[in-house]
Write an enzyme that holds these catalytic residues in place. Structure first.
Site, PDB file in Angstrom:
ATOM      1  N   SER A 135      69.607  70.596  41.128  1.00  0.00           N
ATOM      2  CA  SER A 135      70.783  71.428  40.921  1.00  0.00           C
ATOM      3  C   SER A 135      70.810  72.456  42.043  1.00  0.00           C
ATOM      4  CB  SER A 135      70.678  72.117  39.562  1.00  0.00           C
ATOM      5  OG  SER A 135      71.735  73.029  39.387  1.00  0.00           O
ATOM      6  N   LYS A 161      73.340  67.716  42.330  1.00  0.00           N
ATOM      7  CA  LYS A 161      74.324  68.471  41.543  1.00  0.00           C
ATOM      8  C   LYS A 161      74.651  69.745  42.294  1.00  0.00           C
ATOM      9  CE  LYS A 161      73.703  71.203  37.380  1.00  0.00           C
ATOM     10  NZ  LYS A 161      73.179  71.149  35.992  1.00  0.00           N
ATOM     11  N   LYS A 163      76.743  73.331  42.149  1.00  0.00           N
ATOM     12  CA  LYS A 163      77.419  74.299  41.280  1.00  0.00           C
ATOM     13  C   LYS A 163      78.800  74.601  41.871  1.00  0.00           C
ATOM     14  CE  LYS A 163      74.286  75.250  38.144  1.00  0.00           C
ATOM     15  NZ  LYS A 163      74.514  75.100  36.708  1.00  0.00           N
ATOM     16  N   ASP A 188      78.852  71.038  38.610  1.00  0.00           N
ATOM     17  CA  ASP A 188      78.636  71.767  37.347  1.00  0.00           C
ATOM     18  C   ASP A 188      79.412  73.073  37.422  1.00  0.00           C
ATOM     19  OD1 ASP A 188      77.784  72.933  35.006  1.00  0.00           O
ATOM     20  OD2 ASP A 188      75.650  72.930  35.506  1.00  0.00           O
ATOM     21  N   GLU A 213      80.251  68.554  35.007  1.00  0.00           N
ATOM     22  CA  GLU A 213      79.540  69.165  33.883  1.00  0.00           C
ATOM     23  C   GLU A 213      80.258  70.416  33.382  1.00  0.00           C
ATOM     24  OE1 GLU A 213      75.391  69.612  34.856  1.00  0.00           O
ATOM     25  OE2 GLU A 213      74.991  70.914  33.147  1.00  0.00           O
ATOM     26  N   ASP A 238      77.320  70.363  28.512  1.00  0.00           N
ATOM     27  CA  ASP A 238      76.050  71.103  28.533  1.00  0.00           C
ATOM     28  C   ASP A 238      76.141  72.222  27.490  1.00  0.00           C
ATOM     29  OD1 ASP A 238      74.017  72.946  29.080  1.00  0.00           O
ATOM     30  OD2 ASP A 238      74.338  73.066  31.229  1.00  0.00           O
ATOM     31  N   LYS A 262      69.399  70.020  26.737  1.00  0.00           N
ATOM     32  CA  LYS A 262      68.425  71.066  27.049  1.00  0.00           C
ATOM     33  C   LYS A 262      67.650  71.349  25.772  1.00  0.00           C
ATOM     34  CE  LYS A 262      70.790  73.177  30.938  1.00  0.00           C
ATOM     35  NZ  LYS A 262      71.700  74.260  31.351  1.00  0.00           N
ATOM     36  N   GLY A 290      67.943  71.665  33.109  1.00  0.00           N
ATOM     37  CA  GLY A 290      66.924  72.655  33.427  1.00  0.00           C
ATOM     38  C   GLY A 290      67.447  74.064  33.277  1.00  0.00           C
TER      39      GLY A 290
HETATM   40  O1  OSB Z   1      74.102  74.824  33.795  1.00  0.00           O
HETATM   41  O2  OSB Z   1      72.491  73.495  34.087  1.00  0.00           O
HETATM   42  C1  OSB Z   1      72.936  74.646  34.105  1.00  0.00           C
HETATM   43  C2  OSB Z   1      70.300  77.032  35.522  1.00  0.00           C
HETATM   44  C3  OSB Z   1      70.483  78.126  34.699  1.00  0.00           C
HETATM   45  C4  OSB Z   1      71.461  78.095  33.748  1.00  0.00           C
HETATM   46  C5  OSB Z   1      72.268  76.955  33.595  1.00  0.00           C
HETATM   47  C6  OSB Z   1      72.081  75.849  34.397  1.00  0.00           C
HETATM   48  C7  OSB Z   1      71.089  75.912  35.399  1.00  0.00           C
HETATM   49  C8  OSB Z   1      70.851  74.839  36.355  1.00  0.00           C
HETATM   50  C9  OSB Z   1      69.497  74.811  37.002  1.00  0.00           C
HETATM   51  O3  OSB Z   1      71.702  74.042  36.706  1.00  0.00           O
HETATM   52  C10 OSB Z   1      68.718  73.600  36.692  1.00  0.00           C
HETATM   53  C11 OSB Z   1      67.298  73.759  37.162  1.00  0.00           C
HETATM   54  O4  OSB Z   1      67.024  73.409  38.313  1.00  0.00           O
HETATM   55  O5  OSB Z   1      66.439  74.228  36.379  1.00  0.00           O
HETATM   56 MG    MG Z   2      74.992  72.992  33.287  1.00  0.00          MG
END
Ligand code: OSB
Ligand code: MG
Length: 367
Positions: A135, A161, A163, A188, A213, A238, A262, A290
């Site tokens: 991510s 992924k 953001k 995402d 996402e 999510d 999660k 994550g």
């Molecule tokens: O939306 O998946 C998410 C991190 C913090 C809060 C929300 C998200 C995330 C990540 C990081 O996308 C995923 C990771 O590398 O741990």
């Molecule tokens: Mg997410």
């Protein structure tokens, strides 16, 4: 098996580089670790919430209070035959899934240790190697993003992924696609859009994204179903999936084609197993999300990812992407093929570095 004692600690760990989502830029983590003593062994877990109530209502200080004042007093001194019993002890506490999950998850780790088996086998995992993605947060420039993607691909990661948020989306994804035409790519949004953006989001269809996402409100399933009907790109939920009933609702409504599971958000391993079973029965693939976890939470995520319906690469990646030095040994490493091997050692599967945790610790309380 008796939960004899509990120690809750907050550790502070700087990220090796900032991580930015549509809701915040994160630089340093304040992570709660829970250690349960069960029949003389330690089971470890991590509370996976953020520092502020931006991803969900849960956040570090609130989770610490919920655990100390309400949840741990319901668990310490009590006995279980199987860790799946523990969620019912805590059911009278509404919400606070990540705080409650820590108790059940630590009990699973201790239980597996006592059984002499790695946690993932006790969960029913079948995958000895899990496929990994990364991510990548919002960057200051598109050039920074392209360089970060190139680095992760060179390291072997199978899926990228990115953001996104309004103003960092269509053009950015287009640039990424032009530079990397064949990669598994997804976006995402962390709830940054509304249904008024449907036409805008529909334009993302041209990039052949693996999924988009959580584009809409964090608490919505119904309107995602309406959006999904307007998009070719599969939606992945999510934030909106808190338990198996949400997953069942999303499946029934056609609100998504994929779910990000999660462990903390759904309330622990038994809830995650229920989501796994429901999605598997509906032939809907899932993957493990994550929350910028330390090695302790990462070890739990690896175990979860070995279940058969976790068929897509997750956001479970190497320790060194986050930390200069992790709190477990060995650190989590990713192969050149973008996989993590499930550990053979019993329990959590990794040794917890107690002296390092003590060094990083801001406070601890024993119950
Ligand atoms: O939306 O998946 C998410 C991190 C913090 C809060 C929300 C998200 C995330 C990540 C990081 O996308 C995923 C990771 O590398 O741990
Ligand atoms: Mg997410």
């Amino acid at each position: 098996m008796k939960i004899e004692a509990a120690t809750l600690r907050e550790i502070r760990m700087p990220l090796v580089s900032f991580f930015e989502t549509s809701f915040a830029r994160m630089q340093q983590r304040r992570i709660l670790l829970l250690e349960l003593r069960v029949e003389g062994v330690s089971g470890w877990s991590e509370v996976t919430c953020g520092e502020a109530p931006f991803y969900s209502h849960e956040f570090t200080d609130a989770a610490a209070m919920v655990l100390k004042e309400f949840a741990l007093p319901l668990a310490v001194g009590r006995s279980f035959e199987h860790p799946r019993e523990i969620a019912a002890w805590l059911a009278r506490i509404r919400g606070h899934a990540m705080a409650k999950a820590a108790i059940e998850n630590a009990a699973w780790a201790a239980w597996a240790e006592l059984a002499g088996q790695p946690l993932w086998r006790m969960l029913g995992g079948t995958r000895e190697e899990i496929p990994c993605g990364v991510s990548i947060g919002i960057k200051d420039t598109v050039q920074d993003l392209l360089e970060a993607i190139a680095r992760e691909l060179a390291a072997g990661y199978q899926r990228i992924k990115v953001k996104i948020k309004p103003g960092w989306d269509y053009e950015v994804l287009g640039e990424v696609r032009r530079h990397f035409p064949a990669i598994l790519l997804m976006g995402d949004a962390n709830s940054a859009y509304t249904l008024d953006d449907t036409e805008h989001l529909r334009r993302f269809d041209e990039f052949g994204l693996m999924m988009l996402e959580q584009p809409l409100w964090h608490d919505d399933i119904w309107l995602h179903a309406r959006l999904q009907r307007a998009l070719r790109t599969p939606i992945c939920l999510d934030e909106a999936i808190h338990h198996v009933r949400d997953a069942e609702q999303a499946i029934a409504l056609g609100a998504c084609k994929i779910i990000n599971v999660k462990l903390g958000r759904v309330g622990g391993f038994s809830a995650a197993l229920a989501v796994h079973a429901a999605t598997q029965a509906a032939a809907m693939p899932v993957w493990c999300g994550g929350m910028l976890e330390s090695g302790v939470g990462r070890a739990h995520n690896i175990a979860l990812s070995t279940l058969p319906n976790f068929s897509l690469p997750g956001d479970v990646s190497a320790s060194k992407r986050y930390w200069s030095e992790d709190v477990i040994e060995p650190e989590v490493e990713v192969s050149a093929q973008g996989t993590i091997r499930a550990p053979e050692r019993p329990g959590l599967g990794f040794a917890v570095r107690r002296e390092r945790i003590e060094k990083l610790s801001a406070w601890e309380v024993a119950l």
